[in-house]
Design a protein around this motif. Structure first.
Motif, PDB file in Angstrom:
ATOM      1  N   MET A 188       0.827  -1.198   0.000  1.00 34.53           N
ATOM      2  CA  MET A 188       0.000   0.000   0.000  1.00 34.53           C
ATOM      3  C   MET A 188       0.864   1.252   0.000  1.00 34.53           C
ATOM      4  SD  MET A 188      -2.888   1.279   2.728  1.00 34.53           S
ATOM      5  CE  MET A 188      -4.133   0.065   2.320  1.00 34.53           C
ATOM      6  N   GLU A 189       0.482   2.186  -0.878  1.00 34.61           N
ATOM      7  CA  GLU A 189       1.173   3.460  -0.869  1.00 34.61           C
ATOM      8  C   GLU A 189       0.561   4.353   0.206  1.00 34.61           C
ATOM      9  OE1 GLU A 189       0.699   5.162  -4.734  1.00 34.61           O
ATOM     10  OE2 GLU A 189      -1.419   5.579  -4.486  1.00 34.61           O
ATOM     11  N   ARG A 190       1.331   5.272   0.710  1.00 32.78           N
ATOM     12  CA  ARG A 190       0.859   6.208   1.723  1.00 32.78           C
ATOM     13  C   ARG A 190       0.695   7.579   1.120  1.00 32.78           C
ATOM     14  NH1 ARG A 190      -1.329   3.207   5.605  1.00 32.78           N
ATOM     15  NH2 ARG A 190       0.139   1.747   6.539  1.00 32.78           N
ATOM     16  N   GLY A 191      -0.088   8.395   1.801  1.00 35.56           N
ATOM     17  CA  GLY A 191      -0.261   9.748   1.310  1.00 35.56           C
ATOM     18  C   GLY A 191      -1.725  10.056   1.105  1.00 35.56           C
ATOM     19  N   ALA A 192      -2.004  10.897   0.121  1.00 33.77           N
ATOM     20  CA  ALA A 192      -3.376  11.325  -0.114  1.00 33.77           C
ATOM     21  C   ALA A 192      -4.260  10.178  -0.596  1.00 33.77           C
ATOM     22  CB  ALA A 192      -3.390  12.454  -1.124  1.00 33.77           C
ATOM     23  N   ASN A 193      -3.695   9.270  -1.340  1.00 32.38           N
ATOM     24  CA  ASN A 193      -4.457   8.132  -1.848  1.00 32.38           C
ATOM     25  C   ASN A 193      -3.786   6.844  -1.387  1.00 32.38           C
ATOM     26  OD1 ASN A 193      -6.577   9.301  -3.723  1.00 32.38           O
ATOM     27  ND2 ASN A 193      -4.727  10.292  -4.467  1.00 32.38           N
ATOM     28  N   GLU A 194      -4.328   6.232  -0.361  1.00 34.90           N
ATOM     29  CA  GLU A 194      -3.716   5.017   0.176  1.00 34.90           C
ATOM     30  C   GLU A 194      -4.269   3.800  -0.561  1.00 34.90           C
ATOM     31  OE1 GLU A 194      -2.328   5.910   4.637  1.00 34.90           O
ATOM     32  OE2 GLU A 194      -4.483   5.660   4.419  1.00 34.90           O
ATOM     33  N   LYS A 195      -3.769   3.595  -1.765  1.00 33.79           N
ATOM     34  CA  LYS A 195      -4.273   2.516  -2.609  1.00 33.79           C
ATOM     35  C   LYS A 195      -3.479   1.233  -2.390  1.00 33.79           C
ATOM     36  CE  LYS A 195      -5.469   3.604  -6.820  1.00 33.79           C
ATOM     37  NZ  LYS A 195      -5.482   4.134  -8.216  1.00 33.79           N
ATOM     38  N   LEU A 196      -4.189   0.119  -2.505  1.00 38.74           N
ATOM     39  CA  LEU A 196      -3.599  -1.204  -2.338  1.00 38.74           C
ATOM     40  C   LEU A 196      -3.334  -1.791  -3.716  1.00 38.74           C
ATOM     41  CD1 LEU A 196      -3.015  -3.160   0.097  1.00 38.74           C
ATOM     42  CD2 LEU A 196      -5.227  -4.200  -0.410  1.00 38.74           C
ATOM     43  N   PHE A 197      -2.131  -2.341  -3.899  1.00 41.66           N
ATOM     44  CA  PHE A 197      -1.751  -2.955  -5.165  1.00 41.66           C
ATOM     45  C   PHE A 197      -1.375  -4.409  -4.911  1.00 41.66           C
ATOM     46  CE2 PHE A 197      -1.719   0.781  -7.768  1.00 41.66           C
ATOM     47  CZ  PHE A 197      -1.494   1.814  -6.871  1.00 41.66           C
ATOM     48  N   PHE A 198      -1.757  -5.289  -5.860  1.00 40.69           N
ATOM     49  CA  PHE A 198      -1.577  -6.724  -5.682  1.00 40.69           C
ATOM     50  C   PHE A 198      -0.581  -7.324  -6.661  1.00 40.69           C
ATOM     51  CE2 PHE A 198      -4.611  -8.226  -2.576  1.00 40.69           C
ATOM     52  CZ  PHE A 198      -5.501  -7.178  -2.476  1.00 40.69           C
ATOM     53  N   GLY A 199       0.077  -8.401  -6.205  1.00 41.38           N
ATOM     54  CA  GLY A 199       0.807  -9.267  -7.096  1.00 41.38           C
ATOM     55  C   GLY A 199      -0.147 -10.195  -7.832  1.00 41.38           C
ATOM     56  N   SER A 200       0.393 -11.075  -8.660  1.00 43.89           N
ATOM     57  CA  SER A 200      -0.444 -11.938  -9.494  1.00 43.89           C
ATOM     58  C   SER A 200      -0.848 -13.241  -8.804  1.00 43.89           C
ATOM     59  CB  SER A 200       0.261 -12.255 -10.806  1.00 43.89           C
ATOM     60  OG  SER A 200       1.524 -12.816 -10.538  1.00 43.89           O
ATOM     61  N   GLY A 201      -0.348 -13.480  -7.595  1.00 42.05           N
ATOM     62  CA  GLY A 201      -0.828 -14.599  -6.803  1.00 42.05           C
ATOM     63  C   GLY A 201      -0.037 -15.888  -6.972  1.00 42.05           C
ATOM     64  N   THR A 202      -0.150 -16.744  -5.964  1.00 39.19           N
ATOM     65  CA  THR A 202       0.419 -18.099  -5.975  1.00 39.19           C
ATOM     66  C   THR A 202      -0.684 -19.079  -5.616  1.00 39.19           C
ATOM     67  OG1 THR A 202       2.673 -17.422  -5.347  1.00 39.19           O
ATOM     68  CG2 THR A 202       2.033 -19.693  -4.849  1.00 39.19           C
ATOM     69  N   GLN A 203      -0.877 -20.099  -6.462  1.00 36.09           N
ATOM     70  CA  GLN A 203      -1.847 -21.159  -6.170  1.00 36.09           C
ATOM     71  C   GLN A 203      -1.102 -22.289  -5.472  1.00 36.09           C
ATOM     72  OE1 GLN A 203      -5.327 -21.514  -6.588  1.00 36.09           O
ATOM     73  NE2 GLN A 203      -4.886 -23.307  -5.318  1.00 36.09           N
ATOM     74  N   LEU A 204      -1.471 -22.555  -4.229  1.00 35.62           N
ATOM     75  CA  LEU A 204      -0.840 -23.620  -3.449  1.00 35.62           C
ATOM     76  C   LEU A 204      -1.798 -24.801  -3.362  1.00 35.62           C
ATOM     77  CD1 LEU A 204       1.373 -24.713  -1.556  1.00 35.62           C
ATOM     78  CD2 LEU A 204       0.222 -23.536   0.324  1.00 35.62           C
ATOM     79  N   SER A 205      -1.274 -25.983  -3.655  1.00 37.82           N
ATOM     80  CA  SER A 205      -2.081 -27.195  -3.580  1.00 37.82           C
ATOM     81  C   SER A 205      -1.337 -28.248  -2.772  1.00 37.82           C
ATOM     82  CB  SER A 205      -2.383 -27.733  -4.974  1.00 37.82           C
ATOM     83  OG  SER A 205      -3.037 -26.768  -5.758  1.00 37.82           O
ATOM     84  N   VAL A 206      -2.085 -29.149  -2.162  1.00 35.62           N
ATOM     85  CA  VAL A 206      -1.499 -30.217  -1.362  1.00 35.62           C
ATOM     86  C   VAL A 206      -1.469 -31.503  -2.172  1.00 35.62           C
ATOM     87  CG1 VAL A 206      -1.735 -31.606   0.715  1.00 35.62           C
ATOM     88  CG2 VAL A 206      -2.294 -29.170   0.759  1.00 35.62           C
ATOM     89  N   LEU A 207      -0.297 -32.177  -2.199  1.00 27.86           N
ATOM     90  CA  LEU A 207      -0.182 -33.438  -2.929  1.00 27.86           C
ATOM     91  C   LEU A 207      -0.794 -34.574  -2.117  1.00 27.86           C
ATOM     92  CD1 LEU A 207       3.415 -33.188  -4.388  1.00 27.86           C
ATOM     93  CD2 LEU A 207       1.241 -33.025  -5.612  1.00 27.86           C
TER      94      LEU A 207
END
Lengths: 109, 113
Positions: free
Chosen positions: B94-113
């Motif tokens: 999250m950036e700070r300041g006048a606009n505290e916007k949240l930015f995301f990565g593209s994610g990790t899919q975790l599965s159990v074998l």
């Protein structure tokens, strides 16, 4: 904790139609954001809008903080608008955002 | 390119194994977050960090651990104590300041074998 309800849970539109998505929250907030999650899981920040109205192309959002709701408008919908739309809020004194359960939008050609 | 990089994209865990998900950002943001998303559900907060060498538990921290040794990096370890780890994991900053916007990565899919 704060409750964040989004409606409708699911929405199917014909391409070119307009839609309104709603986010209700149970407490005063100092941060509200709208996100679009595409079918591949990527979340894109659409708006930072704790109050007032903003527009970005075909999308606009309005938050009425005193009445504890926010609306996301999508005009002239396109198939690429499909996905899940989340609103997220933060109450005063908190350090993190709390997410609603989302609205799943499907735009058909 | 500025952004948040998560790796790997897909990860498989065996019973009793600890696995670590990587999250790196070059946005110069102080605050970083880990969320878990189950199919058809919203995002739930696992851990967050407001500054280097400091982090706090979120709503579902049991079975997870994090570190924040550098501003750019916030790795998440899914331990063997997490009995239901299969989910999509998202890192954000999250950036700070006048606009505290949240930015995301593209994610990790975790599965159990």
């Amino acid at each position: 904790g704060i409750q964040v309800e989004q409606s409708p849970p699911d929405l199917i539109l014909q391409e070119g139609a307009n839609s309104t998505l709603r986010c209700n929250f149970s407490d005063s907030v100092n941060n509200l954001q709208w996100f679009h999650q595409n079918p591949w899981g990527q979340l894109i920040n659409l708006f930072y809008i704790p109050s007032g109205t903003k527009q970005n192309g075909r999308l606009s959002a309005t938050t009425v903080a005193t009445e504890r709701y926010s609306l996301l408008y999508i005009s002239s919908s396109q198939t690429t608008d499909s996905g899940v739309y989340f609103c997220a809020v933060r109450i005063a004194g908190a350090n993190n955002l709390f997410f609603g359960t989302g609205t799943r939008l499907t735009v058909i050609p | 390119d500025g952004g948040i990089t998560q790796s790997p994209k897909y990860l498989f865990r065996k019973e009793g194994q600890n696995v670590t998900l990587s999250c790196e950002q070059n946005l110069n943001h102080d605050a970083m977050y880990w969320y878990r998303q189950d199919p058809g559900q919203g995002l739930r907060l696992i851990y967050y960090s407001q500054i280097v060498n400091d982090f706090q538990k979120g709503d579902i921290a049991e079975g997870y651990s994090v570190s924040r040794e550098k501003k750019e990096s916030f790795p998440l370890t899914v331990t063997s104590a997490q009995k239901n780890p299969t989910a999509f994991y998202l890192c954000a900053s999250m950036e700070r300041g006048a606009n505290e916007k949240l930015f995301f990565g593209s994610g990790t899919q975790l599965s159990v074998l």
